[in-house]
Scaffold this motif. Structure first.
Motif, short mmCIF file in Angstrom:
data_model
loop_
_atom_site.label_atom_id
_atom_site.label_comp_id
_atom_site.label_asym_id
_atom_site.label_seq_id
_atom_site.Cartn_x
_atom_site.Cartn_y
_atom_site.Cartn_z
N MET A 104 0.80 -1.06 0.08
CA MET A 104 0.10 -0.03 0.08
C MET A 104 0.75 1.25 0.03
O MET A 104 1.83 1.32 0.58
N ALA A 105 0.64 2.31 -0.74
CA ALA A 105 1.18 3.51 -0.79
C ALA A 105 1.14 4.05 0.37
O ALA A 105 0.13 4.12 1.12
N SER A 106 2.26 5.02 0.65
CA SER A 106 2.04 5.74 1.93
C SER A 106 1.53 7.16 1.58
O SER A 106 1.43 7.45 0.52
N THR A 107 0.92 7.81 2.71
CA THR A 107 0.46 9.14 2.41
C THR A 107 1.48 10.12 1.90
O THR A 107 2.49 10.03 2.25
N PRO A 108 0.95 11.37 1.08
CA PRO A 108 2.07 12.27 0.72
C PRO A 108 2.64 13.01 1.73
O PRO A 108 1.87 13.02 2.62
N GLU A 109 3.78 13.54 1.57
CA GLU A 109 4.60 13.90 2.52
C GLU A 109 4.28 15.48 2.80
O GLU A 109 3.86 16.02 1.65
N LEU A 110 4.20 15.88 3.91
CA LEU A 110 3.92 17.43 4.24
C LEU A 110 5.00 18.02 3.39
O LEU A 110 6.21 17.65 3.28
N GLY A 111 4.58 19.20 2.59
CA GLY A 111 5.68 20.09 2.19
C GLY A 111 5.66 19.82 0.70
O GLY A 111 6.46 20.54 -0.14
N THR A 112 5.08 18.62 0.13
CA THR A 112 5.07 18.26 -1.28
C THR A 112 3.76 18.65 -1.84
O THR A 112 2.88 18.65 -1.22
N ALA A 113 3.75 18.52 -3.19
CA ALA A 113 2.54 18.66 -4.19
C ALA A 113 1.82 17.79 -3.83
O ALA A 113 2.00 16.30 -3.70
N ALA A 114 0.36 18.17 -3.45
CA ALA A 114 -0.70 17.33 -3.19
C ALA A 114 -1.03 16.57 -4.73
O ALA A 114 -0.97 17.08 -5.59
N PRO A 115 -1.22 15.20 -4.70
CA PRO A 115 -1.63 14.45 -5.87
C PRO A 115 -2.70 15.23 -6.46
O PRO A 115 -3.70 15.32 -5.83
N ASP A 116 -2.58 15.33 -7.80
CA ASP A 116 -3.76 15.93 -8.43
C ASP A 116 -4.77 14.76 -8.96
O ASP A 116 -4.26 13.83 -9.10
N PHE A 117 -5.86 15.27 -9.09
CA PHE A 117 -6.87 14.18 -9.56
C PHE A 117 -8.32 15.03 -10.07
O PHE A 117 -8.29 16.21 -9.78
N THR A 118 -9.11 14.38 -10.80
CA THR A 118 -10.31 15.09 -11.44
C THR A 118 -11.45 13.96 -10.93
O THR A 118 -11.11 12.66 -11.28
N LEU A 119 -12.53 14.04 -10.18
CA LEU A 119 -13.37 13.26 -9.85
C LEU A 119 -14.97 13.75 -10.30
O LEU A 119 -14.95 15.10 -10.03
N PRO A 120 -15.78 13.15 -10.42
CA PRO A 120 -17.06 13.50 -10.45
C PRO A 120 -17.90 13.66 -8.97
O PRO A 120 -17.32 13.04 -8.02
N ALA A 121 -18.70 14.66 -9.19
CA ALA A 121 -19.19 15.25 -7.78
C ALA A 121 -20.65 15.52 -7.88
O ALA A 121 -21.12 15.78 -9.03
N VAL A 122 -21.28 15.49 -6.59
CA VAL A 122 -22.65 15.99 -6.52
C VAL A 122 -22.61 17.41 -5.72
O VAL A 122 -21.98 17.12 -4.64
N VAL A 123 -23.21 18.29 -6.06
CA VAL A 123 -23.31 19.56 -5.43
C VAL A 123 -24.68 19.88 -4.95
O VAL A 123 -25.46 20.07 -6.23
N LEU A 124 -25.08 19.84 -3.96
CA LEU A 124 -26.46 20.28 -3.51
C LEU A 124 -26.66 21.86 -3.40
O LEU A 124 -25.68 22.37 -2.49
N SER A 125 -27.38 22.48 -3.90
CA SER A 125 -27.59 23.93 -3.57
C SER A 125 -29.16 24.18 -3.66
O SER A 125 -29.98 24.09 -4.59
N GLY A 126 -29.55 24.36 -2.39
CA GLY A 126 -30.88 24.51 -2.02
C GLY A 126 -31.52 23.12 -2.38
O GLY A 126 -31.34 21.99 -1.84
N ALA A 127 -32.68 23.08 -3.28
CA ALA A 127 -33.37 21.72 -3.69
C ALA A 127 -32.73 21.29 -4.83
O ALA A 127 -32.93 20.15 -5.23
N ASP A 128 -31.85 21.96 -5.52
CA ASP A 128 -31.16 21.74 -6.85
C ASP A 128 -29.91 20.79 -6.59
O ASP A 128 -29.10 21.06 -5.81
N VAL A 129 -29.68 19.67 -7.57
CA VAL A 129 -28.32 18.86 -7.27
C VAL A 129 -27.79 19.17 -8.81
O VAL A 129 -28.41 18.80 -9.90
N GLN A 130 -26.48 19.67 -8.59
CA GLN A 130 -25.78 19.78 -10.09
C GLN A 130 -24.38 18.38 -9.80
O GLN A 130 -24.14 18.23 -8.82
N GLN A 131 -24.56 17.73 -11.12
CA GLN A 131 -23.21 16.87 -11.29
C GLN A 131 -22.05 17.54 -12.12
O GLN A 131 -22.46 18.25 -13.05
N ARG A 132 -21.04 17.76 -11.41
CA ARG A 132 -19.97 18.19 -12.33
C ARG A 132 -18.85 17.57 -11.84
O ARG A 132 -18.54 16.93 -10.90
N ARG A 133 -17.49 17.98 -12.37
CA ARG A 133 -16.39 17.25 -12.22
C ARG A 133 -15.46 18.37 -11.38
O ARG A 133 -15.49 19.63 -11.85
#
Length: 159
Positions: free
Chosen positions: A1-30
């Protein structure tokens, strides 16, 4: 298993899909980490939607979002469940923070918090405005979570 990134280093970049609730509306975005430079990001990895501790954690963060925005930060919840599960979870509890889906656990593995057979270790990573990892907490058992006050103090310390 990989270790967690070290403090002071660049955070691993990523793109993930998401759900964002805004009032009663839900948006899906990346969401792409590197596209959110200029403000601190709190990555709150949690094991599962609608589980007792995860629900308390995400509700606490959502209910006190103004404390995070007050120190200039965004909070993203990340777990292995899909968008449908995230949408139900967000609607059921009125969660106003983005919930990112990592069903393949690619990002979970990149951040070194995968637990074979169990999913992931409850973890929080604080990424500064330049994309550098400045603080992290990886739970051994995951029965508790980092409170809003602890996280906002760490964010404010970034100056």
């Amino acid at each position: 298993m990989a270790s967690t990134p070290e403090l002071g280093t660049a955070a691993p970049d990523f793109t993930l899909p998401a759900v964002v609730l805004s009032g009663a509306d839900v948006q899906q975005r990346r969401f792409t980490l590197s596209e959110h430079r200029g403000k601190p990001i709190v990555l709150a990895f949690y094991p599962g939607d609608d589980t007792p501790v995860c629900t308390k954690q995400m509700c606490a963060y959502s209910n006190e979002l103004e404390k995070f925005t007050g120190v200039g930060a965004e909070v993203w919840g990340i777990s292995p469940q899909g968008l449908d599960s995230h949408e139900k979870f967000a609607r059921r509890h009125g969660l106003q923070l983005p919930l990112l889906a990592d069903p393949e656990k690619r990002v979970i593995r990149e951040y070194g918090i995968s637990l074979p057979g169990l999913g992931l270790k409850r973890s929080v990573f604080l990424i500064d405005a330049d994309g550098v990892l400045r603080w992290k907490h990886v739970a051994r058992l995951g029965l508790t979570y980092q409170p809003v006050g602890t996280l906002t103090v760490q964010i404010a310390a970034l100056g």
